[in-house]
Design a protein around this motif. Sequence first.
Motif, PDB file in Angstrom:
ATOM      1  N   PRO A   1      11.307  79.885  41.373  1.00  0.00           N
ATOM      2  CA  PRO A   1      10.937  81.624  41.950  1.00  0.00           C
ATOM      3  C   PRO A   1      10.865  82.295  41.161  1.00  0.00           C
ATOM      4  O   PRO A   1      11.635  82.291  40.675  1.00  0.00           O
ATOM      5  CB  PRO A   1      11.911  81.155  43.153  1.00  0.00           C
ATOM      6  N   SER A   2       9.738  83.727  41.484  1.00  0.00           N
ATOM      7  CA  SER A   2      10.301  84.565  40.430  1.00  0.00           C
ATOM      8  C   SER A   2      11.905  85.613  41.283  1.00  0.00           C
ATOM      9  O   SER A   2      11.885  85.696  42.474  1.00  0.00           O
ATOM     10  CB  SER A   2       9.393  85.487  39.972  1.00  0.00           C
ATOM     11  N   GLY A   3      12.493  86.399  40.494  1.00  0.00           N
ATOM     12  CA  GLY A   3      13.799  87.147  41.249  1.00  0.00           C
ATOM     13  C   GLY A   3      14.751  86.191  40.471  1.00  0.00           C
ATOM     14  O   GLY A   3      15.721  87.101  41.664  1.00  0.00           O
ATOM     15  N   ASP A   4      14.867  85.299  40.358  1.00  0.00           N
ATOM     16  CA  ASP A   4      15.772  84.269  40.601  1.00  0.00           C
ATOM     17  C   ASP A   4      17.117  84.228  38.879  1.00  0.00           C
ATOM     18  O   ASP A   4      18.159  84.171  38.842  1.00  0.00           O
ATOM     19  CB  ASP A   4      15.871  82.824  40.550  1.00  0.00           C
ATOM     20  N   GLY A   5      16.439  85.576  38.516  1.00  0.00           N
ATOM     21  CA  GLY A   5      17.387  86.017  37.969  1.00  0.00           C
ATOM     22  C   GLY A   5      17.658  85.027  36.050  1.00  0.00           C
ATOM     23  O   GLY A   5      18.201  85.191  34.785  1.00  0.00           O
ATOM     24  N   HIS A   6      16.335  83.593  35.310  1.00  0.00           N
ATOM     25  CA  HIS A   6      16.829  83.579  35.066  1.00  0.00           C
ATOM     26  C   HIS A   6      15.508  83.686  33.781  1.00  0.00           C
ATOM     27  O   HIS A   6      14.256  84.921  34.154  1.00  0.00           O
ATOM     28  CB  HIS A   6      15.998  82.297  34.967  1.00  0.00           C
ATOM     29  N   ARG A   7      15.522  83.373  32.580  1.00  0.00           N
ATOM     30  CA  ARG A   7      14.188  84.034  31.546  1.00  0.00           C
ATOM     31  C   ARG A   7      13.014  83.239  31.192  1.00  0.00           C
ATOM     32  O   ARG A   7      13.202  81.835  31.932  1.00  0.00           O
ATOM     33  CB  ARG A   7      15.068  84.381  30.303  1.00  0.00           C
ATOM     34  N   ASN A   8      12.082  84.026  32.017  1.00  0.00           N
ATOM     35  CA  ASN A   8      10.955  83.446  31.441  1.00  0.00           C
ATOM     36  C   ASN A   8      10.244  83.832  30.172  1.00  0.00           C
ATOM     37  O   ASN A   8       9.571  84.580  30.130  1.00  0.00           O
ATOM     38  CB  ASN A   8       9.580  83.327  32.945  1.00  0.00           C
ATOM     39  N   GLY A   9      10.153  82.627  29.281  1.00  0.00           N
ATOM     40  CA  GLY A   9      10.206  82.781  27.988  1.00  0.00           C
ATOM     41  C   GLY A   9      10.786  83.163  26.922  1.00  0.00           C
ATOM     42  O   GLY A   9      12.140  83.425  26.802  1.00  0.00           O
ATOM     43  N   MET A  10      10.541  83.554  25.425  1.00  0.00           N
ATOM     44  CA  MET A  10      11.278  83.877  24.214  1.00  0.00           C
ATOM     45  C   MET A  10      11.731  85.416  25.080  1.00  0.00           C
ATOM     46  O   MET A  10      10.642  86.380  25.340  1.00  0.00           O
ATOM     47  CB  MET A  10      10.360  84.005  22.860  1.00  0.00           C
ATOM     48  N   VAL A  11      12.711  85.594  24.241  1.00  0.00           N
ATOM     49  CA  VAL A  11      13.662  87.138  23.743  1.00  0.00           C
ATOM     50  C   VAL A  11      12.466  87.252  23.160  1.00  0.00           C
ATOM     51  O   VAL A  11      12.405  87.219  21.869  1.00  0.00           O
ATOM     52  CB  VAL A  11      15.310  87.174  23.180  1.00  0.00           C
ATOM     53  N   LYS A  12      12.213  89.460  23.050  1.00  0.00           N
ATOM     54  CA  LYS A  12      11.454  89.524  21.868  1.00  0.00           C
ATOM     55  C   LYS A  12      12.059  90.610  20.984  1.00  0.00           C
ATOM     56  O   LYS A  12      13.194  90.639  21.572  1.00  0.00           O
ATOM     57  CB  LYS A  12      10.143  89.956  22.925  1.00  0.00           C
ATOM     58  N   GLY A  13      11.574  90.644  19.845  1.00  0.00           N
ATOM     59  CA  GLY A  13      12.618  91.599  18.863  1.00  0.00           C
ATOM     60  C   GLY A  13      13.487  91.135  18.009  1.00  0.00           C
ATOM     61  O   GLY A  13      14.537  91.670  17.816  1.00  0.00           O
ATOM     62  N   ARG A  14      13.707  89.507  18.769  1.00  0.00           N
ATOM     63  CA  ARG A  14      15.506  88.686  18.340  1.00  0.00           C
ATOM     64  C   ARG A  14      15.256  88.039  16.887  1.00  0.00           C
ATOM     65  O   ARG A  14      13.786  87.344  17.356  1.00  0.00           O
ATOM     66  CB  ARG A  14      16.500  88.350  18.903  1.00  0.00           C
ATOM     67  N   SER A  15      15.502  87.284  16.507  1.00  0.00           N
ATOM     68  CA  SER A  15      16.134  86.026  15.656  1.00  0.00           C
ATOM     69  C   SER A  15      17.582  85.359  15.218  1.00  0.00           C
ATOM     70  O   SER A  15      18.297  86.753  15.548  1.00  0.00           O
ATOM     71  CB  SER A  15      14.905  85.877  14.383  1.00  0.00           C
ATOM     72  N   GLN A  16      17.554  84.470  15.016  1.00  0.00           N
ATOM     73  CA  GLN A  16      19.329  83.876  14.603  1.00  0.00           C
ATOM     74  C   GLN A  16      18.639  82.810  12.969  1.00  0.00           C
ATOM     75  O   GLN A  16      17.453  82.390  13.196  1.00  0.00           O
ATOM     76  CB  GLN A  16      19.355  82.918  16.005  1.00  0.00           C
ATOM     77  N   THR A  17      19.860  82.795  12.457  1.00  0.00           N
ATOM     78  CA  THR A  17      20.099  81.934  11.850  1.00  0.00           C
ATOM     79  C   THR A  17      21.735  81.307  12.092  1.00  0.00           C
ATOM     80  O   THR A  17      22.373  81.707  12.609  1.00  0.00           O
ATOM     81  CB  THR A  17      20.177  82.709  10.147  1.00  0.00           C
ATOM     82  N   LYS A  18      21.754  80.404  10.650  1.00  0.00           N
ATOM     83  CA  LYS A  18      22.920  79.496  10.649  1.00  0.00           C
ATOM     84  C   LYS A  18      23.769  80.087   9.462  1.00  0.00           C
ATOM     85  O   LYS A  18      23.832  80.702   8.501  1.00  0.00           O
ATOM     86  CB  LYS A  18      23.013  78.599  10.887  1.00  0.00           C
TER      87      LYS A  18
END
Length: 57
Positions: A6-23
């Motif tokens: 359901p839309s509006g339930d507070g969870h993310r749909n898809g990837m975060v834009k403008g961010r990356s991660q490394t170890k």
Amino acid sequence: MATNTPSGDGHRNGMVKGRSQTKTPSGHYVKRDTASGKFMDVKTSSKTPFKGVRKEK
């Protein structure tokens, strides 16, 4: 067509834009802003990657 209900339930749909991660050498993941290249946040609660954030090679 697939929907993310359901839309509006507070969870993310898809990837975060403008961010990356490394170890880091210690095994923790660090989040980076792709526009400026600055490090933003280190995940110290566990050594699992951030959810929905692209990984760098």
